[in-house]
Design an enzyme around this catalytic site. Structure first.
Site, PDB file in Angstrom:
ATOM      1  N   ASP A   1       5.246  -7.931 -10.640  1.00  0.00           N
ATOM      2  CA  ASP A   1       5.380  -6.489 -10.788  1.00  0.00           C
ATOM      3  C   ASP A   1       5.770  -6.209 -12.239  1.00  0.00           C
ATOM      4  O   ASP A   1       6.206  -7.083 -12.982  1.00  0.00           O
ATOM      5  CB  ASP A   1       6.401  -5.926  -9.793  1.00  0.00           C
ATOM      6  CG  ASP A   1       6.209  -4.419  -9.581  1.00  0.00           C
ATOM      7  OD1 ASP A   1       5.483  -3.794 -10.381  1.00  0.00           O
ATOM      8  OD2 ASP A   1       6.782  -3.859  -8.632  1.00  0.00           O
TER       9      ASP A   1
HETATM   10  C1  BGC Z   1       5.534  -0.680  -9.429  1.00  0.00           C
HETATM   11  C2  BGC Z   1       4.221  -1.289  -8.974  1.00  0.00           C
HETATM   12  C3  BGC Z   1       3.137  -0.914  -9.916  1.00  0.00           C
HETATM   13  C4  BGC Z   1       3.534  -1.315 -11.317  1.00  0.00           C
HETATM   14  C5  BGC Z   1       2.483  -1.027 -12.345  1.00  0.00           C
HETATM   15  C6  BGC Z   1       5.814  -0.898 -10.889  1.00  0.00           C
HETATM   16  O1  BGC Z   1       6.880  -0.125 -11.296  1.00  0.00           O
HETATM   17  O2  BGC Z   1       6.576  -1.206  -8.649  1.00  0.00           O
HETATM   18  O3  BGC Z   1       3.912  -0.866  -7.687  1.00  0.00           O
HETATM   19  O4  BGC Z   1       1.927  -1.503  -9.529  1.00  0.00           O
HETATM   20  O5  BGC Z   1       4.699  -0.612 -11.667  1.00  0.00           O
HETATM   21  O6  BGC Z   1       2.085   0.270 -12.301  1.00  0.00           O
END
Ligand code: BGC
Length: 693
Positions: free
Chosen positions: A251
Site C-alpha cells: 500500500d
Molecule cells: C490506500 C489504497 C490506495 C493507495 C493508492 C492508500 O492510501 O490505502 O487503497 O490504493 O493509497 O492510492
C-alpha cells in the site's frame, strides 16, 4: 556492459515462448541496482507536489521497470468507484454495488473501468477492494462490498476480471485484515487460524484462483508483524498454500518498514524506494538478503507484466473519448438504480406522477454532489446529478420546494406545501472515508499541508446527526408523508426516527447518476431491487467491539449476521433485506450432490403487476458438530422478471466452500452429516432442503 541498450519492451501478440525468453534475457542483462529499481515506484512525491496535490493528475509508477532494457514501469491508477484519474465515470461506491448482488453488472463495470484506465495511460488498477466489513463504523466501508466472505469473493472477482478484459492488471486489496481506518498504520490485528482462513481470507483466494493477477498488502499488522512484510501471509499462505504466482505490491507510503519485506514475499514498494532501493542493495551486499530473493521478485513482476502487456487487445485503440463515454455513464445509472435498497415502505412509494404535484426535497445532502470519500478512491466525474437536480428535471422546477437542517422552520413550511417530503440524510467525506489528516506528510518532512482540518476516518456514531433527526421529526409532524433517503457507506441505525418515516431507502454514495436513479425509483420507472450487503442492527452494541484508535484488536469468528444470529439478537434489517414494488415467490428447490459441488435449482416467479429484479440468496447450515456460523451465504443469483414471468435459476456451491479449517492440523476438513440449504431474499428462510455429505 551496463550502459548497452536493449529493446526488451513488451509486444502485443507476442507468444508465451517469446515472453519467457525475453524475461530470461532481461534477468541476465540487468544489474543488481536495476533489478532493485524495478521493485519500487519512483518520483511520486515530486510529481504529486508539482501537481499541487491533485491525486490522479498523472499515472504513478508502481514498480519502475528498467529503462535501459526497455522494460516499462507499471503505471498505477486507483479507484473502487471509477478511475481516480481525469474526469472519469463515477460509479456508485463499491458498497452500493455490493447491494446489487449482480456479478454480471460488476463485470461490465470492470470492463468500462478497464477501458477508461487504458485511455488514460495506466495498466495497473487498485479498484478491487475486498476487505470484510466487520463493523459499520469503518471509514472505508464504502470501498468494499459488504460483510460476507462469499459475496465479497464473487463481486470482487467480477470487477477484477472485468478490468482485466482490457489487459489492465487488477490488484486485490488490502491483504489482509484491513477493516479499520484511523489506526490502519499501527493497529495489530490479532486473529486465530479459523477466523483468518474462514472469514478474513477466503474472498482473496476466490479472486486470485479466478485469475485476478496481483495483490496489494495492507498497512496494518497481523499478529505482531506488518502485513507488507509478513512471511506467513505473503509466502506461506499466498504462495505456499494458494499457489499464487503474481506479484505483491505494498500500500502507498508506510506499507513496509524493513528491507526483509522482499524475503517475506513482497515484490514492490509503493510509491518510492523508501525502505527498499539503496537500503535493499546494501542488505544484499552485506549478505542479509539473498540475491535470489531479488531475482524472484523481479520474475514475479515481469511474468505478470509481460503476460498482460503482450496480450492482444479487444479494442484496436483506447482513445480518450472512452473516458466517461455515454455507455459508461448509462452503466453508472443502471448500477445506481440496482443498488437502491428499499428498507421500509408503507405504500407511499412509488409516487404517482399524476398525483404528486409538489415535493419538498429537504436536507443539505439533497443538493450536494456527494459521491463518497476524498481519499485515494476519489473520482472526479464531469458532473454529478444530485437528488434535487434530478427531481427538478423530472417534475419541473416549480414542483420542487427545498429546505434543510440549517433552517428547520423553513423546511417545515416547505413540507406543509408539498404532497410528499423527501429528506436526504446521512454522511459525507467529512464524517467517513479514508482518513485525511490535516497535516498529511506522505512520509516527507517538506510535505505538510499546514492546518487543513482532518476529514474522513472511522465514524464516531452509527446514527444520523441530531439536526438531521430533528429535521425528519419536524417534517413528519406536519402530516406530510416523509421518505428518508440514507446516504452512507454502510449501516445507519434508524431506531430513533424510523416510525416517523413513510418509506426509507438506503441510497449509499450513488455516483454521478445517483440523483437520476433515485428519481427513477421514487416514481416507479424502476422497481427497487438492492439488498443489504450488511446487517442493520437495532443497537450499536449488537456489533463487535470497535475502537478506532486501537493499538491492537482481536478479530474473532463473529461479526455481521452470523454474530447476531449466534447471540439471538433480532436485527432491524437483516443481511439481504430489500423490498420491491412487486412480489416474488420461490418454489421447487432442488439440490443434487455431485463429487465436487452441490447443484441447486429454484424457480422464482414475479407475482406482481410490475417488472422487477430479484436476488436469490442461498445459505447453508452445516451439521453442527463443529462450531460454525449458524447459516452462511454460499451462493447467490439475480434475475429480471416481467409481471407473471417465472424462471428457474441454477446455482452451484463448491464442496470445498463447505469445509472448515482445522487449526491443529492446519488443513481444511469437511464435516460429515446433514447440510441444510436455505433459499431466501433475507436471512429469514422460506425454502429449505437438506443433503448428506
Ligand atoms: C490506500 C489504497 C490506495 C493507495 C493508492 C492508500 O492510501 O490505502 O487503497 O490504493 O493509497 O492510492
Amino acid at each position: 556492459m551496463s550502459d548497452q541498450q536493449f529493446d526488451f519492451a513488451p509486444r502485443r501478440g507476442a507468444s508465451a515462448e517469446w515472453i519467457a525468453e525475453t524475461i530470461d534475457a532481461i534477468m541476465e542483462q540487468a544489474t543488481l541496482a536495476e533489478k532493485v529499481g524495478m521493485l519500487s515506484g519512483r518520483g511520486f512525491f515530486q510529481e504529486f507536489m508539482a501537481d499541487d496535490r491533485l491525486w490522479g493528475a498523472r499515472p504513478y509508477r508502481a514498480g519502475s521497470g528498467i529503462e535501459r532494457l526497455g522494460v516499462p514501469p507499471l503505471w498505477f491508477t486507483d479507484g473502487p468507484r471509477g478511475v481516480a484519474r481525469g474526469q472519469s465515470t463515477c460509479f456508485p461506491c463499491t458498497m452500493a454495488r455490493g447491494a446489487t448482488f449482480d456479478t454480471d453488472l460488476e463485470m461490465r463495470i470492470g470492463e468500462a473501468m478497464g477501458k477508461e484506465i487504458r485511455a488514460q495511460d495506466c495498466d495497473l488498477s487498485g479498484a478491487v477492494c475486498i476487505n470484510i466489513l466487520r463493523h459499520p463504523a469503518w471509514g472505508r466501508a464504502q470501498e468494499t462490498y459488504g460483510e460476507d466472505p462469499h459475496h465479497l469473493g464473487a463481486m470482487g472477482t467480477a470487477l477484477g476480471l472485468g478490468i482485466q478484459t482490457q489487459n489492465v492488471i487488477a490488484t486485490v486489496k488490502h491483504f489482509a485484515l484491513n477493516s479499520m481506518e484511523n489506526a490502519r498504520f499501527k493497529v495489530d490485528v490479532q486473529v486465530g487460524e479459523r477466523a483468518l482462513h474462514e472469514i478474513y481470507l477466503p474472498h482473496f483466494k476466490t479472486a486470485l484462483d479466478a485469475g485476478v493477477a496481483t495483490v496489494m498488502s495492507a498497512y496494518n499488522k497481523y499478529n505482531g508483524e506488518y502485513c507488507g512484510q509478513h512471511h506467513g501471509l505473503l509466502t506461506d499462505i499466498l504462495r505456499g498454500e494458494w499457489g499464487f504466482s503474481g506479484f505483491v505490491h505494498s500500500d502507498w507510503v508506510m506499507g513496509l518498514y524493513k528491507p526483509y519485506a522482499v524475503a517475506a514475499g513482497l515484490d514492490i514498494e509503493n510509491p518510492e524506494p523508501q525502505i527498499l532501493g539503496d537500503k535493499l542493495i546494501a542488505a544484499v551486499e552485506a549478505g542479509h538478503v539473498a540475491p535470489f530473493v531479488i531475482d524472484r521478485a523481479c520474475r514475479n513482476i515481469l511474468r505478470t507484466q509481460y503476460r498482460f502487456a503482450c496480450a492482444s487487445d479487444p479494442l484496436t485503440e483506447y482513445p480518450v473519448e472512452l473516458v466517461a463515454a455515454p455507455e459508461h455513464v448509462a452503466l453508472a445509472r443502471e448500477a445506481a438504480q440496482k443498488s437502491v435498497v428499499l428498507l421500509e415502505n408503507n405504500g407511499v412509494l412509488p409516487l404517482d406522477r399524476d398525483k404528486v404535484r409538489r415535493i419538498a426535497v429537504l436536507g443539505r445532502l439533497a443538493a450536494l454532489p456527494n459521491t463518497g470519500d476524498m481519499g485515494s478512491s476519489r473520482v472526479r466525474p464531469p458532473y454529478v446529478v444530485t437528488p434535487i437536480a434530478a427531481l427538478r428535471t423530472t417534475l419541473g422546477p416549480d414542483a420542487i420546494l427545498s429546505g434543510d437542517e440549517d433552517d428547520i422552520d423553513a423546511a417545515v413550511v416547505a413540507a406543509r406545501e408539498a404532497d410528499v417530503a423527501l429528506v436526504v440524510a446521512g454522511y459525507t467525506a467529512r464524517e467517513e472515508g479514508e482518513f485525511i489528516p490535516g497535516d498529511i506528510t506522505l512520509g516527507q518532512e517538506s510535505d505538510r499541508n499546514g492546518g487543513r482540518p482532518a476529514i474522513g476516518g472511522d465514524r464516531l456514531s452509527l446514527d444520523l446527526a441530531a439536526e438531521q433527526v430533528a429535521l425528519i421529526e419536524a417534517v413528519a409532524a406536519t402530516g406530510t408523508p416523509v421518505i428518508v433517503a440514507i446516504v452512507a457507506g454502510s449501516a445507519v441505525l434508524v431506531e430513533r426516527w424510523r416510525e416517523q418515516a413513510s418509506a426509507i431507502l438506503q441510497t449509499f454514495y450513488a455516483g454521478m447518476e445517483g440523483g437520476n436513479a433515485l428519481a427513477d425509483i421514487l416514481f416507479g420507472d424502476v422497481s427497487p431491487s438492492g439488498r443489504l450487503p450488511f446487517t442493520v442492527a437495532r443497537d450499536a452494541s449488537d456489533y463487535p467491539h470497535f475502537d478506532r484508535n486501537a493499538d491492537a484488536i482481536t478479530y474473532d469468528y463473529w461479526h455481521g449476521y452470523a454474530k447476531l444470529a449466534r447471540d439471538g439478537v433480532e436485527p432491524r434489517y437483516p443481511f439481504g433485506h430489500g423490498l420491491s414494488y412487486t412480489r416474488f415467490a420461490r418454489r421447487a428447490l432442488r439440490v443434487s450432490v455431485s463429487p465436487d459441488s452441490l447443484d441447486i435449482s429454484v424457480t422464482v416467479a414475479n407475482l406482481g403487476e410490475r417488472a422487477g429484479d430479484e436476488s436469490i440468496l442461498c445459505y447453508v447450515r452445516c451439521p453442527g458438530g463443529v462450531e460454525r456460523w449458524p447459516v452462511a451465504l454460499k451462493a447467490f443469483s439475480r434475475v429480471s422478471l416481467e409481471p407473471g414471468e417465472a424462471r428457474t435459476i441454477a446455482m452451484t456451491i463448491k464442496i470445498d466452500d463447505l469445509r472448515y479449517r482445522d487449526e491443529h492440523r492446519h488443513e481444511w476438513k469437511l464435516e460429515s452429516g446433514e447440510y441444510q440449504i436455505h433459499i431466501s431474499g433475507g436471512v429469514e428462510t422460506d425454502l429449505k432442503a437438506s443433503v448428506r455429505l
